[in-house]
Design a protein around this motif. Structure first.
Motif, PDB file in Angstrom:
ATOM      1  N   MET A   1       0.943   8.970   0.555  1.00  0.00           N
ATOM      2  CA  MET A   1       0.546   7.961  -0.413  1.00  0.00           C
ATOM      3  C   MET A   1      -0.963   7.737  -0.332  1.00  0.00           C
ATOM      4  O   MET A   1      -1.544   7.699   0.746  1.00  0.00           O
ATOM      5  CB  MET A   1       1.284   6.642  -0.149  1.00  0.00           C
ATOM      6  N   HIS A   2      -1.588   7.603  -1.481  1.00  0.00           N
ATOM      7  CA  HIS A   2      -3.031   7.396  -1.561  1.00  0.00           C
ATOM      8  C   HIS A   2      -3.368   5.994  -1.053  1.00  0.00           C
ATOM      9  O   HIS A   2      -2.884   5.006  -1.590  1.00  0.00           O
ATOM     10  CB  HIS A   2      -3.486   7.560  -3.006  1.00  0.00           C
ATOM     11  N   ARG A   3      -4.191   5.922  -0.022  1.00  0.00           N
ATOM     12  CA  ARG A   3      -4.538   4.620   0.557  1.00  0.00           C
ATOM     13  C   ARG A   3      -5.856   4.100  -0.018  1.00  0.00           C
ATOM     14  O   ARG A   3      -6.894   4.766   0.058  1.00  0.00           O
ATOM     15  CB  ARG A   3      -4.638   4.706   2.072  1.00  0.00           C
ATOM     16  N   VAL A   4      -5.817   2.897  -0.574  1.00  0.00           N
ATOM     17  CA  VAL A   4      -6.992   2.197  -1.076  1.00  0.00           C
ATOM     18  C   VAL A   4      -7.321   1.080  -0.097  1.00  0.00           C
ATOM     19  O   VAL A   4      -6.487   0.206   0.159  1.00  0.00           O
ATOM     20  CB  VAL A   4      -6.740   1.607  -2.481  1.00  0.00           C
ATOM     21  N   VAL A   5      -8.521   1.119   0.462  1.00  0.00           N
ATOM     22  CA  VAL A   5      -8.961   0.071   1.384  1.00  0.00           C
ATOM     23  C   VAL A   5     -10.050  -0.750   0.701  1.00  0.00           C
ATOM     24  O   VAL A   5     -11.057  -0.197   0.247  1.00  0.00           O
ATOM     25  CB  VAL A   5      -9.485   0.664   2.707  1.00  0.00           C
ATOM     26  N   VAL A   6      -9.830  -2.048   0.638  1.00  0.00           N
ATOM     27  CA  VAL A   6     -10.775  -2.971   0.014  1.00  0.00           C
ATOM     28  C   VAL A   6     -11.570  -3.659   1.122  1.00  0.00           C
ATOM     29  O   VAL A   6     -10.979  -4.289   2.002  1.00  0.00           O
ATOM     30  CB  VAL A   6     -10.044  -4.009  -0.858  1.00  0.00           C
TER      31      VAL A   6
ATOM     32  N   ARG B   1       2.523   4.158  -6.153  1.00  0.00           N
ATOM     33  CA  ARG B   1       1.719   5.378  -6.009  1.00  0.00           C
ATOM     34  C   ARG B   1       0.533   5.171  -5.068  1.00  0.00           C
ATOM     35  O   ARG B   1      -0.091   6.136  -4.653  1.00  0.00           O
ATOM     36  CB  ARG B   1       1.215   5.835  -7.375  1.00  0.00           C
ATOM     37  N   TYR B   2       0.215   3.916  -4.773  1.00  0.00           N
ATOM     38  CA  TYR B   2      -0.916   3.596  -3.909  1.00  0.00           C
ATOM     39  C   TYR B   2      -0.496   2.601  -2.827  1.00  0.00           C
ATOM     40  O   TYR B   2       0.383   1.759  -3.049  1.00  0.00           O
ATOM     41  CB  TYR B   2      -2.067   2.974  -4.713  1.00  0.00           C
ATOM     42  N   GLU B   3      -1.162   2.714  -1.704  1.00  0.00           N
ATOM     43  CA  GLU B   3      -1.063   1.704  -0.652  1.00  0.00           C
ATOM     44  C   GLU B   3      -2.406   0.974  -0.630  1.00  0.00           C
ATOM     45  O   GLU B   3      -3.457   1.592  -0.457  1.00  0.00           O
ATOM     46  CB  GLU B   3      -0.793   2.358   0.692  1.00  0.00           C
ATOM     47  N   ILE B   4      -2.383  -0.343  -0.812  1.00  0.00           N
ATOM     48  CA  ILE B   4      -3.611  -1.121  -0.888  1.00  0.00           C
ATOM     49  C   ILE B   4      -3.708  -2.041   0.318  1.00  0.00           C
ATOM     50  O   ILE B   4      -2.781  -2.807   0.603  1.00  0.00           O
ATOM     51  CB  ILE B   4      -3.679  -1.965  -2.181  1.00  0.00           C
ATOM     52  N   MET B   5      -4.814  -1.932   1.051  1.00  0.00           N
ATOM     53  CA  MET B   5      -5.018  -2.731   2.246  1.00  0.00           C
ATOM     54  C   MET B   5      -6.422  -3.320   2.214  1.00  0.00           C
ATOM     55  O   MET B   5      -7.338  -2.756   1.607  1.00  0.00           O
ATOM     56  CB  MET B   5      -4.817  -1.887   3.505  1.00  0.00           C
TER      57      MET B   5
ATOM     58  N   PRO C   1     -11.752   4.600   8.146  1.00  0.00           N
ATOM     59  CA  PRO C   1     -11.606   6.061   8.281  1.00  0.00           C
ATOM     60  C   PRO C   1     -10.282   6.597   7.753  1.00  0.00           C
ATOM     61  O   PRO C   1     -10.132   7.812   7.583  1.00  0.00           O
ATOM     62  CB  PRO C   1     -11.717   6.292   9.798  1.00  0.00           C
ATOM     63  N   THR C   2      -9.311   5.716   7.498  1.00  0.00           N
ATOM     64  CA  THR C   2      -8.006   6.154   7.011  1.00  0.00           C
ATOM     65  C   THR C   2      -7.911   6.127   5.490  1.00  0.00           C
ATOM     66  O   THR C   2      -6.880   6.502   4.940  1.00  0.00           O
ATOM     67  CB  THR C   2      -6.892   5.256   7.586  1.00  0.00           C
ATOM     68  N   ALA C   3      -8.979   5.675   4.834  1.00  0.00           N
ATOM     69  CA  ALA C   3      -8.919   5.445   3.388  1.00  0.00           C
ATOM     70  C   ALA C   3      -9.123   6.729   2.599  1.00  0.00           C
ATOM     71  O   ALA C   3      -9.905   7.600   2.983  1.00  0.00           O
ATOM     72  CB  ALA C   3      -9.975   4.426   2.981  1.00  0.00           C
ATOM     73  N   ASP C   4      -8.417   6.822   1.475  1.00  0.00           N
ATOM     74  CA  ASP C   4      -8.706   7.834   0.469  1.00  0.00           C
ATOM     75  C   ASP C   4      -9.702   7.294  -0.561  1.00  0.00           C
ATOM     76  O   ASP C   4     -10.486   8.042  -1.130  1.00  0.00           O
ATOM     77  CB  ASP C   4      -7.420   8.260  -0.236  1.00  0.00           C
ATOM     78  N   THR C   5      -9.617   5.992  -0.802  1.00  0.00           N
ATOM     79  CA  THR C   5     -10.562   5.295  -1.683  1.00  0.00           C
ATOM     80  C   THR C   5     -10.975   4.004  -0.998  1.00  0.00           C
ATOM     81  O   THR C   5     -10.123   3.269  -0.502  1.00  0.00           O
ATOM     82  CB  THR C   5      -9.929   4.967  -3.052  1.00  0.00           C
TER      83      THR C   5
ATOM     84  N   THR D   1     -14.593  10.662   0.965  1.00  0.00           N
ATOM     85  CA  THR D   1     -13.793   9.519   0.516  1.00  0.00           C
ATOM     86  C   THR D   1     -14.357   8.987  -0.792  1.00  0.00           C
ATOM     87  O   THR D   1     -15.574   8.895  -0.958  1.00  0.00           O
ATOM     88  CB  THR D   1     -13.812   8.401   1.573  1.00  0.00           C
ATOM     89  N   ARG D   2     -13.495   8.638  -1.701  1.00  0.00           N
ATOM     90  CA  ARG D   2     -13.941   8.048  -2.960  1.00  0.00           C
ATOM     91  C   ARG D   2     -14.394   6.613  -2.691  1.00  0.00           C
ATOM     92  O   ARG D   2     -13.657   5.827  -2.100  1.00  0.00           O
ATOM     93  CB  ARG D   2     -12.794   8.082  -3.968  1.00  0.00           C
ATOM     94  N   ILE D   3     -15.614   6.274  -3.123  1.00  0.00           N
ATOM     95  CA  ILE D   3     -16.173   4.951  -2.877  1.00  0.00           C
ATOM     96  C   ILE D   3     -16.458   4.282  -4.214  1.00  0.00           C
ATOM     97  O   ILE D   3     -17.081   4.887  -5.100  1.00  0.00           O
ATOM     98  CB  ILE D   3     -17.463   5.035  -2.034  1.00  0.00           C
TER      99      ILE D   3
END
Length: 317
Positions: free
Chosen positions: A1-6, A30-34, A61-65, A95-97
């Motif tokens: 799952m694509h991880r989004v870190v805010v 479709r996304y995991e948001i943290m 470091p675990t984020a995809d975005t 990583t996508r920023i």
């Protein structure tokens, strides 16, 4: 799952902080948001409350975005605090920023925007240029995508850029479903210029909304700016000026954007040949559609169709 870190910074705007969860969280798992802060400690919002999160920079470091929402303009500085710099340094290469509004200031201060096109809130454009002359600032657009770095303008532009990412990742059908869930348009026309303070028009003046609606119903026709002006019963010059004031883009640019948007929808949802799609959206030939689509997103129609009909990836650009 694509991880989004805010990444919530000190003085974070609560509205912008919630945008990623609201948009990506509506994409059917479709996304995991943290959410994290630079040290795991609570941060104050720009309102009258603190925000407490469960995670620190170890998430980065675990984020995809990674998304950096807006923060209080009073805290803007060309110098970046050490804890923030250390946290940003933990983001993996590739990583996508994404920044929302004033978040672009933090990316610029970290040197991540040097030599790149970027945007931020139009009210802060002069301050941004003064602080970061190496950045190619464009304050007229709602968001800019430059490879793996995306910057967006104020507030609701965060919704625009997040929906764009959903569309890039999973296609227009999913993005449209997310937009309906969030009760927002799938994409907005024009740029920031339509929101900049403008002189109040004459009470008896005409707008261009009716002509835009008419154009959308007649995209299959070889419409020109002169055709639009005639429909609006204005001179070409007057129409072009009022159109840009209302939409933030020239009539020709807007028309091309609408044709490409319709073409992308047909590529994703039908098996029509490319030449038929070109005709339905008002491009004279399939070659013209290929040229415009490649200029806009960097891929040919067939490559775009393969990507988004299968949902296996995102088109370049």
């Amino acid at each position: 799952m694509h991880r989004v870190v805010v990444l919530a910074l000190d003085g974070v705007y609560a509205f912008e902080l919630g945008i990623p969860q609201r948009v990506f969280g509506s994409a059917d798992d479709r996304y995991e948001i943290m959410t994290c802060t630079v040290d795991g400690a609570p941060v104050r919002s720009n309102a009258d409350f603190m925000i407490s999160v469960e995670h620190g920079p170890e998430l980065l470091p675990t984020a995809d975005t990674v998304i950096i929402p807006a923060f209080d303009v009073e805290l803007i500085s060309p110098e970046i605090p050490d804890p923030v710099m250390r946290a940003l340094g933990m983001i993996r290469p590739g990583t996508r920023i994404v920044s929302i509004c004033t978040g672009a200031f933090m990316l610029a201060a970290a040197g991540l925007l040097d030599g790149r096109p970027a945007t931020t809130h139009w009210r802060l454009a002069d301050d941004f240029r003064r602080m970061f002359p190496a950045v190619q600032l464009d304050p007229d657009v709602l968001f800019i995508e430059d490879g793996d770095v995306l910057t967006s303008a104020g507030a609701a532009s965060g919704i625009d850029v997040c929906l764009h990412l959903v569309r890039s990742d999973h296609g227009s059908e999913v993005a449209n479903q997310v937009a309906r869930c969030c009760v927002v348009p799938p994409f907005r026309d024009g740029g920031q210029a339509q929101y900049i303070e403008q002189p109040v028009p004459d009470p008896g003046g005409q707008g261009t909304a009716a002509t835009r609606a008419w154009a959308l119903e007649n995209l299959h026709r070889p419409l020109t700016v002169a055709d639009l002006a005639e429909h609006a019963r204005m001179s070409n010059r007057t129409f072009a000026r009022r159109f840009r004031d209302e939409v933030g883009a020239s009539p020709g640019r807007w028309l091309t954007h609408q044709r490409l948007a319709r073409a992308r929808q047909l590529l994703e949802t039908t098996d029509l040949p490319i030449d038929q799609i070109a005709g339905q959206v008002g491009f004279a030939t399939a070659a013209s559609l290929r040229q415009h689509l490649h200029a806009a997103i960097g891929v040919a129609p067939l490559a775009y169709r393969r990507t988004f009909r299968t949902g296996t990836g995102a088109a370049a650009g």
